[in-house]
Write an enzyme that holds these catalytic residues in place. Structure first.
Site, PDB file in Angstrom:
ATOM      1  N   ASP A  96     -33.783 -10.449  -7.055  1.00 35.97           N
ATOM      2  CA  ASP A  96     -33.107 -11.367  -7.974  1.00 35.97           C
ATOM      3  C   ASP A  96     -31.594 -11.243  -7.978  1.00 35.97           C
ATOM      4  O   ASP A  96     -30.932 -11.645  -8.931  1.00 35.97           O
ATOM      5  CB  ASP A  96     -33.619 -11.097  -9.393  1.00 35.97           C
ATOM      6  CG  ASP A  96     -33.538  -9.625  -9.752  1.00 35.97           C
ATOM      7  OD1 ASP A  96     -32.719  -8.921  -9.147  1.00 35.97           O
ATOM      8  OD2 ASP A  96     -34.297  -9.185 -10.648  1.00 35.97           O
ATOM      9  N   GLU A 118     -41.070  -9.543  -3.913  1.00 34.41           N
ATOM     10  CA  GLU A 118     -40.954  -9.234  -5.356  1.00 34.41           C
ATOM     11  C   GLU A 118     -40.758 -10.535  -6.156  1.00 34.41           C
ATOM     12  O   GLU A 118     -39.833 -10.677  -6.959  1.00 34.41           O
ATOM     13  CB  GLU A 118     -39.819  -8.252  -5.653  1.00 34.41           C
ATOM     14  CG  GLU A 118     -39.923  -7.585  -7.016  1.00 34.41           C
ATOM     15  CD  GLU A 118     -38.736  -6.673  -7.337  1.00 34.41           C
ATOM     16  OE1 GLU A 118     -37.647  -7.173  -7.634  1.00 34.41           O
ATOM     17  OE2 GLU A 118     -38.918  -5.453  -7.276  1.00 34.41           O
ATOM     18  N   GLU A 132     -29.924 -12.210 -13.356  1.00 31.29           N
ATOM     19  CA  GLU A 132     -31.067 -12.017 -12.464  1.00 31.29           C
ATOM     20  C   GLU A 132     -32.274 -12.885 -12.798  1.00 31.29           C
ATOM     21  O   GLU A 132     -32.981 -13.360 -11.907  1.00 31.29           O
ATOM     22  CB  GLU A 132     -31.485 -10.543 -12.444  1.00 31.29           C
ATOM     23  CG  GLU A 132     -30.503  -9.610 -11.759  1.00 31.29           C
ATOM     24  CD  GLU A 132     -29.360  -9.151 -12.659  1.00 31.29           C
ATOM     25  OE1 GLU A 132     -29.294  -9.598 -13.835  1.00 31.29           O
ATOM     26  OE2 GLU A 132     -28.525  -8.355 -12.202  1.00 31.29           O
ATOM     27  N   HIS A 202     -26.464  -0.201 -15.440  1.00 28.06           N
ATOM     28  CA  HIS A 202     -25.462  -1.075 -14.807  1.00 28.06           C
ATOM     29  C   HIS A 202     -25.572  -2.537 -15.201  1.00 28.06           C
ATOM     30  O   HIS A 202     -24.824  -3.380 -14.696  1.00 28.06           O
ATOM     31  CB  HIS A 202     -25.579  -0.977 -13.285  1.00 28.06           C
ATOM     32  CG  HIS A 202     -26.868  -1.539 -12.760  1.00 28.06           C
ATOM     33  ND1 HIS A 202     -27.039  -2.871 -12.516  1.00 28.06           N
ATOM     34  CD2 HIS A 202     -28.044  -0.955 -12.474  1.00 28.06           C
ATOM     35  CE1 HIS A 202     -28.268  -3.075 -12.085  1.00 28.06           C
ATOM     36  NE2 HIS A 202     -28.903  -1.933 -12.052  1.00 28.06           N
ATOM     37  N   ARG A 204     -25.232  -6.207 -16.456  1.00 26.84           N
ATOM     38  CA  ARG A 204     -24.064  -6.959 -16.925  1.00 26.84           C
ATOM     39  C   ARG A 204     -24.143  -7.302 -18.411  1.00 26.84           C
ATOM     40  O   ARG A 204     -23.129  -7.312 -19.099  1.00 26.84           O
ATOM     41  CB  ARG A 204     -23.933  -8.262 -16.128  1.00 26.84           C
ATOM     42  CG  ARG A 204     -23.215  -8.107 -14.814  1.00 26.84           C
ATOM     43  CD  ARG A 204     -23.222  -9.437 -14.063  1.00 26.84           C
ATOM     44  NE  ARG A 204     -22.107  -9.549 -13.142  1.00 26.84           N
ATOM     45  CZ  ARG A 204     -22.046  -8.952 -11.961  1.00 26.84           C
ATOM     46  NH1 ARG A 204     -23.012  -8.168 -11.559  1.00 26.84           N
ATOM     47  NH2 ARG A 204     -20.995  -9.138 -11.179  1.00 26.84           N
ATOM     48  N   HIS A 235     -22.911   4.305 -11.685  1.00 23.45           N
ATOM     49  CA  HIS A 235     -22.769   3.126 -10.798  1.00 23.45           C
ATOM     50  C   HIS A 235     -21.284   2.898 -10.481  1.00 23.45           C
ATOM     51  O   HIS A 235     -20.422   3.175 -11.317  1.00 23.45           O
ATOM     52  CB  HIS A 235     -23.363   1.928 -11.547  1.00 23.45           C
ATOM     53  CG  HIS A 235     -23.602   0.715 -10.697  1.00 23.45           C
ATOM     54  ND1 HIS A 235     -22.586  -0.094 -10.251  1.00 23.45           N
ATOM     55  CD2 HIS A 235     -24.746   0.161 -10.225  1.00 23.45           C
ATOM     56  CE1 HIS A 235     -23.090  -1.089  -9.545  1.00 23.45           C
ATOM     57  NE2 HIS A 235     -24.407  -0.949  -9.510  1.00 23.45           N
TER      58      HIS A 235
HETATM   59  C1  UD1 Z   1     -25.867  -5.981  -8.486  1.00 22.39           C
HETATM   60  C2  UD1 Z   1     -26.866  -7.090  -8.816  1.00 22.39           C
HETATM   61  C3  UD1 Z   1     -27.965  -6.563  -9.714  1.00 22.39           C
HETATM   62  C4  UD1 Z   1     -28.607  -5.301  -9.137  1.00 22.39           C
HETATM   63  C5  UD1 Z   1     -27.510  -4.294  -8.850  1.00 22.39           C
HETATM   64  C6  UD1 Z   1     -28.079  -3.058  -8.198  1.00 22.39           C
HETATM   65  C7  UD1 Z   1     -26.096  -9.397  -9.049  1.00 22.39           C
HETATM   66  C8  UD1 Z   1     -25.486 -10.404  -9.926  1.00 22.39           C
HETATM   67  N1  UD1 Z   1     -26.205  -8.162  -9.532  1.00 22.39           N
HETATM   68  O1  UD1 Z   1     -25.206  -5.642  -9.687  1.00 22.39           O
HETATM   69  O2  UD1 Z   1     -28.969  -7.556  -9.860  1.00 22.39           O
HETATM   70  O3  UD1 Z   1     -29.515  -4.786 -10.065  1.00 22.39           O
HETATM   71  O4  UD1 Z   1     -26.546  -4.871  -7.953  1.00 22.39           O
HETATM   72  O5  UD1 Z   1     -27.187  -1.983  -8.285  1.00 22.39           O
HETATM   73  O6  UD1 Z   1     -26.477  -9.699  -7.953  1.00 22.39           O
HETATM   74  N2  UD1 Z   1     -19.070  -1.650  -6.307  1.00 22.39           N
HETATM   75  C9  UD1 Z   1     -18.448  -0.816  -5.401  1.00 22.39           C
HETATM   76  N3  UD1 Z   1     -19.195  -0.313  -4.354  1.00 22.39           N
HETATM   77  C10 UD1 Z   1     -20.518  -0.573  -4.200  1.00 22.39           C
HETATM   78  C11 UD1 Z   1     -21.146  -1.411  -5.135  1.00 22.39           C
HETATM   79  C12 UD1 Z   1     -20.410  -1.957  -6.174  1.00 22.39           C
HETATM   80  O7  UD1 Z   1     -17.252  -0.546  -5.521  1.00 22.39           O
HETATM   81  O8  UD1 Z   1     -21.135  -0.071  -3.252  1.00 22.39           O
HETATM   82  C13 UD1 Z   1     -18.254  -2.226  -7.438  1.00 22.39           C
HETATM   83  C14 UD1 Z   1     -17.313  -3.349  -7.009  1.00 22.39           C
HETATM   84  O9  UD1 Z   1     -16.144  -3.272  -7.786  1.00 22.39           O
HETATM   85  C15 UD1 Z   1     -18.087  -4.597  -7.404  1.00 22.39           C
HETATM   86  C16 UD1 Z   1     -18.778  -4.119  -8.668  1.00 22.39           C
HETATM   87  O10 UD1 Z   1     -19.154  -2.775  -8.392  1.00 22.39           O
HETATM   88  O11 UD1 Z   1     -17.241  -5.708  -7.631  1.00 22.39           O
HETATM   89  C17 UD1 Z   1     -19.989  -4.916  -9.088  1.00 22.39           C
HETATM   90  O12 UD1 Z   1     -20.916  -5.081  -8.052  1.00 22.39           O
HETATM   91  P1  UD1 Z   1     -21.979  -6.297  -8.148  1.00 22.39           P
HETATM   92  O13 UD1 Z   1     -22.830  -6.271  -6.944  1.00 22.39           O
HETATM   93  O14 UD1 Z   1     -21.264  -7.567  -8.466  1.00 22.39           O
HETATM   94  O15 UD1 Z   1     -22.791  -5.956  -9.439  1.00 22.39           O
HETATM   95  P2  UD1 Z   1     -23.849  -4.842  -9.732  1.00 22.39           P
HETATM   96  O16 UD1 Z   1     -23.702  -4.458 -11.155  1.00 22.39           O
HETATM   97  O17 UD1 Z   1     -23.797  -3.793  -8.705  1.00 22.39           O
HETATM   98  N1  UDP Z   2     -31.025   4.974  -6.876  1.00 20.75           N
HETATM   99  C1  UDP Z   2     -30.433   5.758  -5.885  1.00 20.75           C
HETATM  100  N2  UDP Z   2     -29.338   6.513  -6.220  1.00 20.75           N
HETATM  101  C2  UDP Z   2     -28.807   6.529  -7.476  1.00 20.75           C
HETATM  102  C3  UDP Z   2     -29.424   5.704  -8.472  1.00 20.75           C
HETATM  103  C4  UDP Z   2     -30.517   4.934  -8.125  1.00 20.75           C
HETATM  104  O1  UDP Z   2     -30.871   5.781  -4.734  1.00 20.75           O
HETATM  105  O2  UDP Z   2     -27.815   7.228  -7.710  1.00 20.75           O
HETATM  106  C5  UDP Z   2     -32.181   4.118  -6.491  1.00 20.75           C
HETATM  107  C6  UDP Z   2     -33.380   4.121  -7.424  1.00 20.75           C
HETATM  108  O3  UDP Z   2     -34.313   5.113  -7.071  1.00 20.75           O
HETATM  109  C7  UDP Z   2     -33.945   2.721  -7.246  1.00 20.75           C
HETATM  110  C8  UDP Z   2     -32.726   1.871  -6.937  1.00 20.75           C
HETATM  111  O4  UDP Z   2     -31.706   2.779  -6.532  1.00 20.75           O
HETATM  112  O5  UDP Z   2     -34.817   2.625  -6.130  1.00 20.75           O
HETATM  113  C9  UDP Z   2     -32.315   1.123  -8.171  1.00 20.75           C
HETATM  114  O6  UDP Z   2     -31.087   0.524  -7.972  1.00 20.75           O
HETATM  115  P1  UDP Z   2     -30.246  -0.117  -9.162  1.00 20.75           P
HETATM  116  O7  UDP Z   2     -30.552   0.584 -10.435  1.00 20.75           O
HETATM  117  O8  UDP Z   2     -28.841  -0.136  -8.687  1.00 20.75           O
HETATM  118  O9  UDP Z   2     -30.753  -1.620  -9.182  1.00 20.75           O
HETATM  119  P2  UDP Z   2     -31.978  -2.367  -9.897  1.00 20.75           P
HETATM  120  O10 UDP Z   2     -33.241  -1.674  -9.541  1.00 20.75           O
HETATM  121  O11 UDP Z   2     -31.702  -2.375 -11.362  1.00 20.75           O
HETATM  122  O12 UDP Z   2     -31.891  -3.751  -9.350  1.00 20.75           O
END
Ligand code: UD1
Ligand code: UDP
Length: 361
Positions: A96, A118, A132, A202, A204, A235
């Site tokens: 999602d 999924e 999502e 994490h 939003r 995160h």
């Molecule tokens: C995203 C997904 C969420 C998922 C989550 C898993 C959307 C809208 N959100 O949210 O569904 O559950 O990933 O973790 O698709 N950043 C870094 N390095 C990284 C990753 C993120 O610096 O490797 C920082 C960046 O500043 C980026 C911010 O995190 O702009 C947000 O990342 P983003 O993918 O937009 O949102 P997530 O909260 O990670």
């Molecule tokens: N996870 C990981 N390292 C971490 C935290 C989470 O590998 O430091 C794994 C966790 O086991 C799960 C996935 O990341 O499989 C979940 O990711 P996240 O919480 O970012 O996204 P969501 O599941 O909410 O979409």
């Protein structure tokens, strides 16, 4: 030979698609290609390395504090060239995220079949999880194959009018990834003098006041229980890191660490007394491992874990979180009742089932 293109952008998508990529790669019927959007960077790299996935192409869309529209627009803009380059007969997306939805939409616009792994999870509220819940509903409109992890997810899709012949209940591929990871983990003794509470967050819709409430609850728990150690891989999103580091930095018995690789995280889960999270994936993994999980959200699209007795939805209020954690720490029977391992999300063979269906076409 059929070319299948996987498109994904974030850590959980990579973890959940890795078993399927591996499964299809073993079968010469499939020519497997991988495109990462780059929605995540460091957190995605950790998973790609672990599962030895080398992307064929990287759309490189991540920006600091990225906005959803620009993220979606960048994927929509860049994916058509990749579709032309590889000419897939099928594009696989997962879950999602905005990467998954934008990739699904671009594929649909390109007249190519979309497989949604999924499929069918629903919270019933488009504002939580945001965005999502909308992303996954929209994907259900454009997808041709819907791989539902549970019967309940299948029922959600049928209620929305999805053709039953296109919906397949397979289990969740995260359980395949989890089993494979547990199998290669070194055996470890937990330290009986310390009770570990593992935390992630994490979402939003929790930015601002809710995340601060969660942090204050954690500070209270750490202060009140000397045998507890809270471990919190934070995160990389700056909107998460700022409040967490400000409120919890320097507090005794709270260990703030960077996101850890999947093997390390699974090890931490298996050693935990309980887990506090708003993560989707962790809500599936913790019940499988038999670790009680408190969901730091007002609603969940994974009610199976609640019904199985492994999870409780506690929301984000400081009082509620402290009360639920205190109960788990002080009432051993209650803790034991939430610690029974459950298979509600699958048996670890989801990828093989999906591969068999895709082969039949
Ligand atoms: C995203 C997904 C969420 C998922 C989550 C898993 C959307 C809208 N959100 O949210 O569904 O559950 O990933 O973790 O698709 N950043 C870094 N390095 C990284 C990753 C993120 O610096 O490797 C920082 C960046 O500043 C980026 C911010 O995190 O702009 C947000 O990342 P983003 O993918 O937009 O949102 P997530 O909260 O990670
Ligand atoms: N996870 C990981 N390292 C971490 C935290 C989470 O590998 O430091 C794994 C966790 O086991 C799960 C996935 O990341 O499989 C979940 O990711 P996240 O919480 O970012 O996204 P969501 O599941 O909410 O979409």
């Amino acid at each position: 030979m059929s070319t299948v293109l996987f498109v994904f952008g974030t850590r959980p998508e990579a973890i959940k698609l890795a078993p399927l990529i591996e499964e299809l790669r073993r079968d010469s019927f499939f020519n497997v290609r991988v495109c990462v959007t780059g929605q995540h960077r460091e957190m995605l790299a950790q998973v790609l390395e672990l599962f030895a996935i080398v992307p064929d192409v990287d759309l490189d869309v991540m920006q600091p504090k990225q906005e959803l529209s620009s993220l979606a627009a960048a994927v929509l803009e860049k994916l058509p060239d990749v579709l032309r380059q590889f000419g897939p007969s099928l594009v696989v997306v997962q879950g999602d995220t905005t990467s998954a939805f934008a990739a699904g939409l671009a594929t649909f616009y390109g007249g190519i079949d979309v497989a949604h792994v999924e499929a069918g999870l629903r919270s019933g509220d488009v504002s939580a999880p945001w965005p999502e819940e909308a992303n996954r509903r929209l994907l259900s409109v454009v997808a041709r194959y819907h791989f539902a992890p549970t019967e309940e997810a299948r029922a959600n899709l049928l209620r929305e009018g999805v053709d039953p012949a296109r919906v397949h209940v397979t289990g969740n591929t995260v359980i395949d990834a989890l089993h494979a990871t547990v199998a290669r983990m070194p055996a470890e003794e937990a330290d009986p003098s310390r009770r570990l509470i593992l935390v992630t967050g994490h979402r939003r819709e929790s930015f601002g006041a809710p995340i601060e409430e969660i942090c204050h609850a954690l500070a209270t728990i750490a202060r009140e229980h000397e045998d507890v150690e809270i471990v919190y891989p934070v995160h990389l999103n700056p909107q998460v890191r700022e409040p967490v580091l400000r409120i919890l930095g320097g507090i005794d018995r709270v260990r703030l660490i960077d996101p850890v690789d999947y093997v390390t995280f699974v090890q931490l889960m298996t050693r935990s007394y309980c887990i506090l999270t708003d993560s989707g994936g962790v809500q599936e993994e913790a019940p499988t491992l038999g670790i009680p999980v408190l969901v730091l959200r007002d609603t969940t699209e994974r009610p199976e874990a609640v019904r199985a007795g492994n999870a409780r939805v506690v929301g984000t209020s400081r009082t509620a979180i402290v009360a639920e954690v205190t109960r788990l720490l002080t009432d051993r029977e209650h803790h034991a009742s939430m610690s029974k391992s459950s298979t509600v999300f699958g048996d670890g063979r989801a990828a093989a089932r999906i591969a068999a269906i895709l082969r039949e076409g």
